[in-house]
Write a protein that holds these residues in place. Structure first.
Motif, PDB file in Angstrom:
ATOM      1  N   ILE A  53       0.941  -1.307   0.123  1.00 37.64           N
ATOM      2  CA  ILE A  53      -0.052  -0.039  -0.014  1.00 37.64           C
ATOM      3  C   ILE A  53       0.709   1.139   0.043  1.00 37.64           C
ATOM      4  O   ILE A  53       1.701   1.331   0.895  1.00 37.64           O
ATOM      5  CB  ILE A  53      -0.921   0.181   1.353  1.00 37.64           C
ATOM      6  CG1 ILE A  53      -1.716  -1.290   1.265  1.00 37.64           C
ATOM      7  CG2 ILE A  53      -1.764   1.242   1.166  1.00 37.64           C
ATOM      8  CD1 ILE A  53      -2.389  -1.342   2.738  1.00 37.64           C
ATOM      9  N   LEU A  60      -2.518   0.433  -4.604  1.00 39.40           N
ATOM     10  CA  LEU A  60      -2.579  -1.036  -3.846  1.00 39.40           C
ATOM     11  C   LEU A  60      -1.942  -1.993  -5.039  1.00 39.40           C
ATOM     12  O   LEU A  60      -2.155  -1.669  -6.049  1.00 39.40           O
ATOM     13  CB  LEU A  60      -4.122  -1.456  -3.774  1.00 39.40           C
ATOM     14  CG  LEU A  60      -5.046  -0.662  -2.928  1.00 39.40           C
ATOM     15  CD1 LEU A  60      -6.477  -1.150  -2.641  1.00 39.40           C
ATOM     16  CD2 LEU A  60      -4.483  -0.524  -1.256  1.00 39.40           C
ATOM     17  N   LEU A  73      -7.522  -8.764  -6.100  1.00 40.16           N
ATOM     18  CA  LEU A  73      -7.434  -7.529  -5.786  1.00 40.16           C
ATOM     19  C   LEU A  73      -8.224  -6.651  -7.277  1.00 40.16           C
ATOM     20  O   LEU A  73      -7.943  -7.017  -8.468  1.00 40.16           O
ATOM     21  CB  LEU A  73      -5.982  -7.049  -6.131  1.00 40.16           C
ATOM     22  CG  LEU A  73      -5.634  -5.662  -6.425  1.00 40.16           C
ATOM     23  CD1 LEU A  73      -6.161  -4.751  -4.949  1.00 40.16           C
ATOM     24  CD2 LEU A  73      -4.132  -5.309  -6.283  1.00 40.16           C
ATOM     25  N   PRO A  78      -9.429  -3.640  -2.073  1.00 39.83           N
ATOM     26  CA  PRO A  78      -8.529  -4.369  -1.418  1.00 39.83           C
ATOM     27  C   PRO A  78      -8.752  -6.175  -1.286  1.00 39.83           C
ATOM     28  O   PRO A  78      -9.616  -6.637  -0.770  1.00 39.83           O
ATOM     29  CB  PRO A  78      -8.094  -3.864   0.014  1.00 39.83           C
ATOM     30  CG  PRO A  78      -8.863  -2.732   0.051  1.00 39.83           C
ATOM     31  CD  PRO A  78      -9.642  -2.730  -0.725  1.00 39.83           C
ATOM     32  N   LEU A  82      -4.082  -8.102   1.158  1.00 43.15           N
ATOM     33  CA  LEU A  82      -3.769  -6.590   1.455  1.00 43.15           C
ATOM     34  C   LEU A  82      -4.348  -6.202   2.906  1.00 43.15           C
ATOM     35  O   LEU A  82      -3.657  -5.589   3.900  1.00 43.15           O
ATOM     36  CB  LEU A  82      -4.285  -5.483   0.572  1.00 43.15           C
ATOM     37  CG  LEU A  82      -3.472  -5.400  -0.659  1.00 43.15           C
ATOM     38  CD1 LEU A  82      -4.242  -4.743  -1.609  1.00 43.15           C
ATOM     39  CD2 LEU A  82      -2.042  -4.539  -0.412  1.00 43.15           C
TER      40      LEU A  82
END
Length: 164
Positions: A53, A60, A73, A78, A82
């Protein structure tokens, strides 16, 4: 024989703020303008993801260590990798430090994830994965009072800078 801090060949490790799940997120760091790390796959024990991040940008990125994109993703949403990375970063460094690094403001009780203004921003996984592998290699180095050449740039524990 117990070695004093000044004669150890290893850096002093600062304990995490809370206990960490090293099986899920074995490596997390605040570096290179990103919160980044290695996250284990939930479905394949031999697969890991390199997730990040961006600090300030909230870009992202999540892909396998050989740059195959994460299927979870989706643009600004996210993936679970993540989410796990952010949770373990908070456990390692503390919520306030992670928020400062990512440049987000979130009131108590509000998740840092919801405070992000995320967008997809692919970053190469090789650098982060390489650092992770280097950290693993240090686990195999036996303790010694002798200096480790590649760690020579670490300052002595007694040295401090007053101008920081």
């Amino acid at each position: 024989m117990v070695l004093s801090v000044e004669t150890r060949s290893t850096a002093v490790v600062i304990p995490p703020v809370e206990p960490r799940n090293l099986a899920k997120v074995p490596f997390v760091e605040l570096a290179d303008g990103r919160l980044q790390g290695v996250v284990s796959s939930g479905s394949d024990i031999e697969r890991v993801y390199v997730s990040s991040i961006g600090a300030g940008t909230h870009g992202l990125s999540c892909s396998t260590n050989n740059n195959r994109p994460c299927g979870g993703l989706r643009g600004a949403h996210p993936c679970k990798h993540l989410q796990a990375l952010l949770a373990e970063a908070e456990a390692q460094y503390g919520r306030q430090r992670v928020a400062r690094y990512l440049r987000v403001e979130a009131e108590e009780g509000v998740s840092l994830l919801s405070a992000l203004k995320p967008h997809h921003e692919p970053t190469p996984a090789a650098t982060v994965f390489s650092r992770f592998l280097r950290h693993l290699a240090y686990l195999e180095v036996p303790g010694s009072g002798e200096p480790i050449p590649e760690l020579h740039w670490f300052p002595s524990v007694r040295e401090t800078r007053s101008d920081i």
